[in-house]
Design an enzyme around this catalytic site. Structure first.
Site, PDB file in Angstrom:
ATOM      1  N   GLU A  23       0.851  -1.208   0.000  1.00 28.74           N
ATOM      2  CA  GLU A  23       0.000   0.000   0.000  1.00 28.74           C
ATOM      3  C   GLU A  23       0.885   1.256   0.000  1.00 28.74           C
ATOM      4  OE1 GLU A  23      -2.137   0.861   3.748  1.00 28.74           O
ATOM      5  OE2 GLU A  23      -1.397   2.838   3.201  1.00 28.74           O
ATOM      6  N   HIS A  24       1.894   1.274   0.874  1.00 33.17           N
ATOM      7  CA  HIS A  24       2.805   2.437   0.915  1.00 33.17           C
ATOM      8  C   HIS A  24       3.494   2.630  -0.432  1.00 33.17           C
ATOM      9  CE1 HIS A  24       3.600   3.674   5.285  1.00 33.17           C
ATOM     10  NE2 HIS A  24       2.529   2.913   5.328  1.00 33.17           N
TER      11      HIS A  24
END
Lengths: 421, 423
Positions: free
Chosen positions: B68-69
């Site tokens: 996600e990051h």
């Protein structure tokens, strides 16, 4: 969003009519000059008023009565803002168009009863409820040190000494609360209706006369005439650093800034642009340097407390890289004197204008916007748009000369204190 | 296809694209518009067959969150967050055990921002350098969680409730596990779970008419191979908890108690929606503001905060998590256990609680984000949007609810105490 003022006996009532929502919201603001003790009185008073009323002596009875009315939300709280404090009641309930006829009146009466019809015995709040709420408050205060983020916020606030009378420290609040009686708190409660001014705001789709009648029948008090909330002007102090130890892996850093000698335009508009460029959002200078370029933290942000002419930078940082992080933050604060781009300014303006547009999508935001215009000297939405458009790079650079680092507070973690499941 | 939330005055344009992406567009009379894209890939997936491989692959705890990051990094354009902000949009992302979601909201430049959102999930760019840089940031996020005693209580409880499933691990993983994440692992996860057929796009608010066409045109330019069904390792989760008690020492002022229950719904013949709603109502009646239990807690000076609860469904089990803060531990866990297992409640309390459930359903259409959230949640959990949610909530009844509660087994529990180390 337009609003209409109605003069009541000794307070002001503001109607904001909108058909966009299925609910009706109301906010009642009691305001006066802040004192050192308000923190303790208001914190316990809000609990006592939410736990019982004259009609319902227990929390379960009170909540049961609320649920029978489709559960209106009732919140009571307080805010210290510059030289003043506000004690407020907010309520939102479903418009009777979507439930049953008569519910608007009953819901509003239910909410008002928390403030105007409390559970009182022999000239004091019920002692049992008072003692429980006092005990809860004291333990909540004692527990602040368990949460490193919250503790850091409290400590920087204490160390900044923003009030002329001196902020009550957590320990002082605990000591003061310990001596408080149900009678003391009741007397403070009574003083709300003698020493405070009251402003009432109602938003939604409703019959104005019907709402006026409910308010007239339930609101009692000899309120003072309205006055504007007053900011506390910033003063310059010599920068100081304070370090305390914690049993955590990460260090928590807080840097308190004071704004000194701002003009009205700078306070309202330039400081917002300054703060956003420095430390609000992904694109801020602090996020780009501390998080993205150097991987020193997960979060870093700056937040304004305009009524105190102050701002705070908060970050959870690598315990082994404290000096480097503080040095980089100081560099970015220094960069605000010289290194500002049009793109950065345009970004803030775009976000600001969008936020103004979105106010109309949320009924409580609509009310809060009117409250800001009435109680403080906030401009109308149109004026805000126009004034924000005038902010220039030079304005922000000039403002940088008026920003001073007041206090650096470090809650120092132990880099070797690793423990996983 | 146009669908309508009955009694809520809300229409939804629903379509499945050729590549399998499920799209839901819900116009509303608001200035703001919001778009959220969700992949059915959360932190609990740690073993699966990548699309181009035949063998199961094990990945480190925290990979979904790490991914996600890293989705925000791009090869040929500036950081995606910058683009959102430059357009005045609020944007963010989150990972939980079940899904990863990315979203933005803004009253202007909707299609520009939507393009940015779609670029965000369709253009991965992972390098040794950008993965290494993210490790330091995520390590700080993980450390902040373990430093917080309340989060530590939760981590310990969920870990001890479940024995086999990676649902028991923290979403972010551990400082040690994330060090094993490589660009290759991230690409394998991406190509398996970020295929449009594993994703849901939900849009609500002030949406331009041409939005559906815009989405179709966007995806028409990307050549997606048809995806094989994703094979995720199944775990034989036992009915018993992994560990029934744990004491964790921290420098705390008051004791933190966290009480986890593992409730099997394997043999319950009832739609998941109803199970969830009936359990929600039961817990409000037994532990909420109208309960005798809550009154007793309030009057007991030893108990410092109301006993609050959280419910989540993971495959065949419901995880119920209670927490409170107390001066002394005493018999609080037993009180929670006894109250949960008492199972007696009145029809009057049921109807009162469901009345407010119905009110909350009516208010789903108040905000752009609440209707967006409910559509996304329904598709994740029930595989479709329950457009008759109002009627469904209205039809809930005491008799059916009581029967369900009587059939649920609330006897598998774990107890966590966060306390100061004795001198």
């Amino acid at each position: 969003m337009n609003y209409k003022k109605a003069k009541m006996k000794n307070y002001d009532l503001y109607f904001i009519k909108t058909k966009k929502f299925k609910t009706i919201s109301a906010s009642l603001y009691l305001t006066r000059e802040v004192t050192k003790e308000d923190e303790v009185y208001c914190a316990i008073l809000r609990k006592v008023l939410l736990y019982a009323t004259n009609q319902y002596h227990n929390l379960d009875e009170l909540c049961r009565a609320g649920m029978a009315l489709y559960d209106p939300s009732v919140s009571i709280g307080f805010v210290k803002s510059g030289l003043d404090r506000t004690f407020y009641l907010e309520t939102t309930f479903v418009n009777e168009k979507y439930t049953e006829k008569g519910m608007n009146k009953k819901s509003l009466e239910y909410a008002l009863s928390h403030l105007w019809d409390p559970y009182v015995k022999k000239g004091a709040f019920d002692n049992e409820i008072f003692e429980i709420c006092k005990h809860e408050y004291i333990e909540t205060m004692r527990r602040i040190k368990d949460d490193p983020d919250r503790f850091t916020e409290e400590r920087i606030w204490e160390e900044m000494h923003l009030y002329s009378f001196g902020e009550m420290t957590v320990q002082a609040c605990i000591k003061y609360a310990s001596k408080l009686t149900a009678k003391d708190l009741y007397n403070y409660y009574l003083s709300l209706f003698e020493k405070d001014s009251l402003s009432v705001f109602v938003a939604g789709d409703f019959d104005e006369n019907a709402i006026k009648e409910v308010l007239d029948n339930n609101i009692k008090g000899n309120f003072k005439p309205n006055y504007k909330l007053r900011p506390l002007k910033g003063v310059k102090r010599k920068e100081r650093m304070l370090t305390e130890k914690a049993h955590t892996e990460q260090s928590k850093l807080a840097i308190g800034l004071r704004y000194v000698g701002l003009t009205d335009f700078e306070r309202k508009y330039v400081s917002l642009v300054y703060n956003n460029i420095l430390g609000s959002g992904w694109n801020s200078k602090l996020n780009k340097t501390i998080r993205l370029a150097n991987s020193l933290c997960y979060y870093i942000y700056a937040v304004r407390r305009l009524s105190f002419d102050a701002a705070f930078i908060y970050s959870g940082i690598d315990a082994a890289a404290t000096d480097k992080t503080i040095k980089l933050i100081k560099q970015e604060i220094a960069n605000m004197h010289t290194n500002i781009s049009d793109r950065e300014i345009d970004r803030v303006k775009e976000i600001y204008n969008n936020a103004l547009t979105e106010i109309e999508d949320n009924q409580m935001a609509i009310i809060n916007n009117v409250i800001m215009q009435v109680l403080s000297d906030t401009d109308s939405i149109d004026e805000r748009r126009k004034n924000m458009a005038k902010v220039t790079i030079d304005d922000v650079k000039n403002m940088a000369d008026k920003v001073n680092i007041d206090t650096i507070y470090l809650l120092e973690g132990d880099a070797d204190n690793e423990e996983d499941l | 296809m146009k669908k309508t939330f009955k009694h809520l005055d809300i229409d939804v344009e629903e379509e499945v694209l050729d590549n399998g992406l499920r799209v839901f567009i819900c116009p509303m009379d608001r200035h703001e518009a919001m778009a959220k894209i969700t992949t059915l890939y959360g932190s609990k997936i740690l073993e699966f067959k990548p699309q181009n491989k035949d063998e199961y692959m094990k990945i480190p705890a925290g990979t979904a969150h790490f991914l996600e990051h890293k989705m925000f990094a791009k090869e040929d354009s500036e950081d995606i967050m910058n683009l959102f902000q430059q357009n005045g949009a609020m944007s963010n992302a989150y990972t939980n055990a079940h899904v990863t979601s990315y979203y933005f909201s803004s009253p202007t430049k909707f299609l520009d921002n939507l393009k940015t959102l779609l670029d965000l999930v369709t253009k991965p760019y992972y390098t040794e350098k950008n993965v290494a840089a993210e490790m330091g940031i995520i390590d700080q996020e993980i450390k902040a969680g373990f430093d917080n005693p309340e989060e530590m209580a939760y981590y310990t409880t969920i870990y001890n409730t479940f024995a086999k499933t990676p649902y028991r691990y923290p979403v972010g993983g551990y400082s040690e596990s994330i060090k094993k994440i490589t660009p290759e692992i991230l690409y394998d996860c991406y190509h398996t779970f970020y295929h449009p057929s594993n994703m849901i796009l939900t849009i609500s608010g002030n949406v331009p008419k041409e939005t559906m066409e815009f989405i179709k045109n966007y995806y028409a330019k990307i050549d997606y191979q048809k995806q094989k069904p994703i094979q995720i390792k199944k775990y034989e989760e036992p009915a018993n908890v992994y560990k029934d008690k744990e004491i964790v020492y921290r420098d705390v002022t008051n004791n933190i108690l966290e009480h986890g229950f593992k409730v099997s719904i394997k043999d319950i013949d009832m739609p998941l929606f109803k199970i969830r709603e009936y359990l929600k109502i039961y817990l409000i009646i037994k532990f909420g503001s109208i309960s005798k239990f809550n009154k007793k807690c309030f009057e007991n000076k030893n108990i410092l905060t109301a006993v609050s609860h959280y419910v989540d469904i993971n495959d065949d089990y419901i995880f119920i998590d209670f927490d409170t803060k107390v001066m002394e531990v005493k018999d609080i866990f037993d009180q929670i256990y006894t109250n949960l297992n008492d199972k007696n409640f009145t029809e009057e309390d049921f109807n009162l609680t469901n009345k407010n459930n119905l009110k909350n359903t009516i208010l789903l259409s108040e905000n752009v984000d609440s209707i967006n959230g409910i559509i996304d949640y329904h598709v994740q959990k029930y595989g479709k949007v329950l457009y008759d949610i109002y009627d469904l909530v209205k039809s809930l009844n005491y008799k059916e609810g009581k029967k369900l509660i009587d059939n649920l087994d609330f006897t598998h529990d774990t107890r966590t105490i966060i306390t100061k180390k004795p001198e």
